[in-house]
Scaffold this active site. Structure first.
Site, short mmCIF file in Angstrom:
data_model
loop_
_atom_site.label_atom_id
_atom_site.label_comp_id
_atom_site.label_asym_id
_atom_site.label_seq_id
_atom_site.Cartn_x
_atom_site.Cartn_y
_atom_site.Cartn_z
N THR A 69 0.84 -1.19 0.00
CA THR A 69 0.00 0.00 0.00
C THR A 69 0.88 1.24 0.00
O THR A 69 2.10 1.16 -0.18
CB THR A 69 -1.04 -0.07 1.15
OG1 THR A 69 -1.96 1.01 0.98
CG2 THR A 69 -0.41 0.01 2.52
N LYS A 73 3.19 1.48 -3.95
CA LYS A 73 2.55 0.75 -5.03
C LYS A 73 3.29 0.90 -6.37
O LYS A 73 3.22 0.02 -7.21
CB LYS A 73 1.09 1.21 -5.19
CG LYS A 73 0.17 0.72 -4.08
CD LYS A 73 -1.27 1.12 -4.36
CE LYS A 73 -2.20 0.65 -3.26
NZ LYS A 73 -3.60 0.93 -3.54
N ASP A 109 -6.82 -3.73 -7.22
CA ASP A 109 -7.74 -2.59 -7.05
C ASP A 109 -8.64 -2.49 -8.29
O ASP A 109 -9.84 -2.16 -8.18
CB ASP A 109 -6.97 -1.27 -6.90
CG ASP A 109 -6.36 -1.11 -5.52
OD1 ASP A 109 -6.85 -1.74 -4.56
OD2 ASP A 109 -5.38 -0.34 -5.40
N GLY A 133 -9.45 13.12 -8.86
CA GLY A 133 -8.23 12.55 -8.28
C GLY A 133 -7.28 12.12 -9.38
O GLY A 133 -7.72 11.85 -10.51
N ALA A 134 -5.99 12.06 -9.03
CA ALA A 134 -4.99 11.64 -10.02
C ALA A 134 -3.88 10.85 -9.34
O ALA A 134 -2.74 10.84 -9.79
CB ALA A 134 -4.42 12.85 -10.75
N SER A 137 -5.03 5.26 -7.01
CA SER A 137 -6.31 4.60 -7.25
C SER A 137 -7.04 5.22 -8.45
O SER A 137 -7.76 4.53 -9.16
CB SER A 137 -7.19 4.60 -6.01
OG SER A 137 -7.35 5.88 -5.54
N ARG A 159 -6.82 18.44 -7.77
CA ARG A 159 -6.29 19.65 -7.12
C ARG A 159 -5.07 20.15 -7.90
O ARG A 159 -4.96 21.33 -8.19
CB ARG A 159 -5.91 19.31 -5.67
CG ARG A 159 -5.24 20.41 -4.94
CD ARG A 159 -4.98 20.03 -3.49
NE ARG A 159 -4.07 18.91 -3.34
CZ ARG A 159 -3.68 18.41 -2.18
NH1 ARG A 159 -4.17 18.93 -1.06
NH2 ARG A 159 -2.85 17.40 -2.11
N THR A 160 -4.15 19.24 -8.23
CA THR A 160 -2.97 19.61 -9.01
C THR A 160 -3.23 19.19 -10.46
O THR A 160 -3.10 18.02 -10.82
CB THR A 160 -1.71 18.86 -8.46
OG1 THR A 160 -1.74 18.91 -7.04
CG2 THR A 160 -0.43 19.44 -8.98
N LYS A 163 -0.87 16.93 -12.52
CA LYS A 163 -0.88 15.47 -12.33
C LYS A 163 -1.98 14.82 -13.16
O LYS A 163 -1.82 13.71 -13.67
CB LYS A 163 -1.09 15.13 -10.85
CG LYS A 163 0.12 15.42 -10.00
CD LYS A 163 -0.05 14.71 -8.65
CE LYS A 163 0.90 15.26 -7.62
NZ LYS A 163 0.53 14.86 -6.26
N TYR A 234 -14.07 4.00 2.05
CA TYR A 234 -14.94 3.03 2.73
C TYR A 234 -15.16 3.37 4.20
O TYR A 234 -15.97 2.72 4.86
CB TYR A 234 -14.37 1.59 2.59
CG TYR A 234 -12.92 1.47 2.94
CD1 TYR A 234 -11.95 1.51 1.94
CD2 TYR A 234 -12.50 1.35 4.26
CE1 TYR A 234 -10.61 1.42 2.24
CE2 TYR A 234 -11.15 1.26 4.57
CZ TYR A 234 -10.22 1.29 3.55
OH TYR A 234 -8.88 1.21 3.87
P1 NAP Z 1 -3.04 9.05 -3.49
O1 NAP Z 1 -2.28 8.32 -4.54
O2 NAP Z 1 -2.29 9.64 -2.34
O3 NAP Z 1 -3.90 10.23 -4.21
C1 NAP Z 1 -4.59 11.15 -3.41
C2 NAP Z 1 -5.47 12.04 -4.29
O4 NAP Z 1 -6.25 12.87 -3.40
C3 NAP Z 1 -4.72 12.97 -5.22
O5 NAP Z 1 -5.45 13.18 -6.38
C4 NAP Z 1 -4.64 14.26 -4.38
O6 NAP Z 1 -4.52 15.43 -5.17
C5 NAP Z 1 -6.00 14.25 -3.72
N1 NAP Z 1 -6.05 15.02 -2.48
C6 NAP Z 1 -5.48 14.69 -1.29
N2 NAP Z 1 -5.75 15.63 -0.37
C7 NAP Z 1 -6.50 16.58 -1.00
C8 NAP Z 1 -7.10 17.80 -0.57
N3 NAP Z 1 -6.97 18.26 0.67
N4 NAP Z 1 -7.81 18.52 -1.48
C9 NAP Z 1 -7.94 18.08 -2.74
N5 NAP Z 1 -7.41 16.93 -3.21
C10 NAP Z 1 -6.69 16.19 -2.34
O7 NAP Z 1 -4.15 8.11 -2.83
P2 NAP Z 1 -4.90 6.84 -3.46
O8 NAP Z 1 -4.17 5.60 -3.16
O9 NAP Z 1 -5.20 7.15 -4.89
O10 NAP Z 1 -6.23 6.83 -2.58
C11 NAP Z 1 -7.28 7.77 -2.80
C12 NAP Z 1 -8.51 7.35 -2.02
O11 NAP Z 1 -8.98 6.09 -2.50
C13 NAP Z 1 -8.28 7.18 -0.52
O12 NAP Z 1 -9.35 7.79 0.17
C14 NAP Z 1 -8.28 5.68 -0.31
O13 NAP Z 1 -8.78 5.34 0.97
C15 NAP Z 1 -9.26 5.25 -1.40
N6 NAP Z 1 -9.00 3.84 -1.79
C16 NAP Z 1 -9.98 2.95 -1.55
C17 NAP Z 1 -9.79 1.62 -1.90
C18 NAP Z 1 -10.87 0.61 -1.63
O14 NAP Z 1 -10.57 -0.59 -1.67
N7 NAP Z 1 -12.10 1.03 -1.43
C19 NAP Z 1 -8.56 1.20 -2.49
C20 NAP Z 1 -7.58 2.17 -2.73
C21 NAP Z 1 -7.81 3.50 -2.37
P3 NAP Z 1 -3.06 16.00 -5.61
O15 NAP Z 1 -2.68 15.19 -6.83
O16 NAP Z 1 -3.31 17.41 -5.91
O17 NAP Z 1 -2.14 15.77 -4.46
#
Ligand code: NAP
Length: 293
Positions: A69, A73, A109, A133-134, A137, A159-160, A163, A234
């Site tokens: 995780t 990843k 995923d 998001g970028a 996931s 946000r960015t 990306k 979740y």
């Molecule tokens: P990640 O790679 O860290 O990406 C985070 C994303 O959130 C980026 O697009 C980031 O934007 C944005 N972000 C973070 N804080 C922000 C804020 N304050 N305002 C606006 N945008 C913000 O994380 P990830 O692994 O993709 O995970 C994303 C979500 O998916 C998490 O909530 C995670 O729990 C969920 N998820 C769920 C599962 C499941 O099995 N259900 C599996 C994987 C992930 P920037 O690019 O601008 O930083």
């Protein structure tokens, strides 16, 4: 809990940093016990400078496999022998299988996202969709949408914005798709994009426990009765964003099904056994609702 372990009990690890909030040990150990697999699943908080050593340990100690995780990843890929086609296109691995000293990387995923959306395929296929998001996931989301739902237009909001542009260029090249648009996450400007999308997916961390009052937008006009709105989060099971979409008549989906589906696919890769999905979903929901109080 399993009452005895033997010298042939096997081990599956989870590596990440930080790691203590993960539900995967709960899910996987419950499944291993229920299915009578002589194996335990343990979480390891690995600091970045120890990533390579942790992979060497998988080989030296003969672990059956790993879940991977944040933040590893993508960075784990260089230590693996082979990738599945999905993991290679997505550019991220969340599951490693140790097959007699050879390490295979998978992205389950994508399977969790597909299983969540498949019941709505007729409504989604060939339509306009929006992904917020970028990160890692969002990459799995975009892969799944392009591979299985062939949207007429794919809008990435982040946000960015740079990306989002990187993701667009990467997937345009790898999957030969050219109907992308990217936007900066800025709610007053995003209303039109959201309201014209048949599917909206939140793949950001906004609204995740403990920040449960946060939402990507509070503008009601972003949503309508024809839409499906999917939040990967979740915990909570229904985010503020989903509550708002539901109030406007949209069909809403939380991240629980994805969480269990990705875990089930990983479980079957390690053990060649089916996870008892319905039973585990119920146990996990009870566990999360008790923990969140
Ligand atoms: P990640 O790679 O860290 O990406 C985070 C994303 O959130 C980026 O697009 C980031 O934007 C944005 N972000 C973070 N804080 C922000 C804020 N304050 N305002 C606006 N945008 C913000 O994380 P990830 O692994 O993709 O995970 C994303 C979500 O998916 C998490 O909530 C995670 O729990 C969920 N998820 C769920 C599962 C499941 O099995 N259900 C599996 C994987 C992930 P920037 O690019 O601008 O930083």
């Amino acid at each position: 809990m399993k009452d005895s372990f033997f010298s042939n009990t096997e081990l599956i690890g989870l590596i990440g940093h930080p790691i203590k909030h993960s539900y995967s040990p709960f899910i996987q150990n419950y499944a291993l016990q229920t299915k009578g697999v002589d194996c335990i699943y343990l979480a390891f908080d690995v600091v970045p400078e120890n990533l390579k050593n942790s992979i060497n340990s998988v080989l030296a100690l003969g672990l059956r496999g790993l879940n991977v995780t944040l933040p590893y990843k993508e960075s784990i890929i260089k230590f693996l022998d082979e990738l599945s086609e999905e993991a290679s296109i997505i550019g991220a691995v969340n599951t490693v299988v140790n097959d007699h000293g050879k390490l295979f990387g998978y992205n389950t995923d994508a399977n969790g996202i597909l299983e969540s959306l498949l019941p709505f395929k007729d409504k989604i296929a060939g339509t306009k969709v929006a992904v917020i998001g970028a990160g890692g996931s969002a990459r799995a989301v975009i892969y799944t949408l392009l591979r299985h739902f062939k949207p007429s237009e794919l809008n990435i909001i982040n946000r960015t914005q740079q990306k989002a542009d990187t993701l667009m260029n990467d997937f345009s090249r790898k999957m030969r798709y050219d109907s992308f648009h990217t936007y900066e996450l800025f709610p007053p400007d995003n209303v039109e994009v959201l309201k014209n999308s048949s599917l909206i997916i939140n793949a950001t961390t906004i609204g995740m426990f403990p920040d449960v009052e946060d939402a990507i937008t509070d503008i009601e006009e972003s949503f309508n009765e024809e839409q499906i709105v999917f939040d990967l989060i979740y915990n909570p099971t229904k985010t503020k964003f989903l509550q708002l979409a539901e109030e406007q008549g949209a069909k809403v989906l939380g991240g629980m099904k994805m969480l269990i589906s990705q875990a089930a696919k990983s479980f079957s890769l390690w053990t060649d056994t089916e996870m008892p999905v319905a039973e585990i979903t119920k146990k996990l929901e009870d566990y999360i609702s008790k923990k969140s109080k």
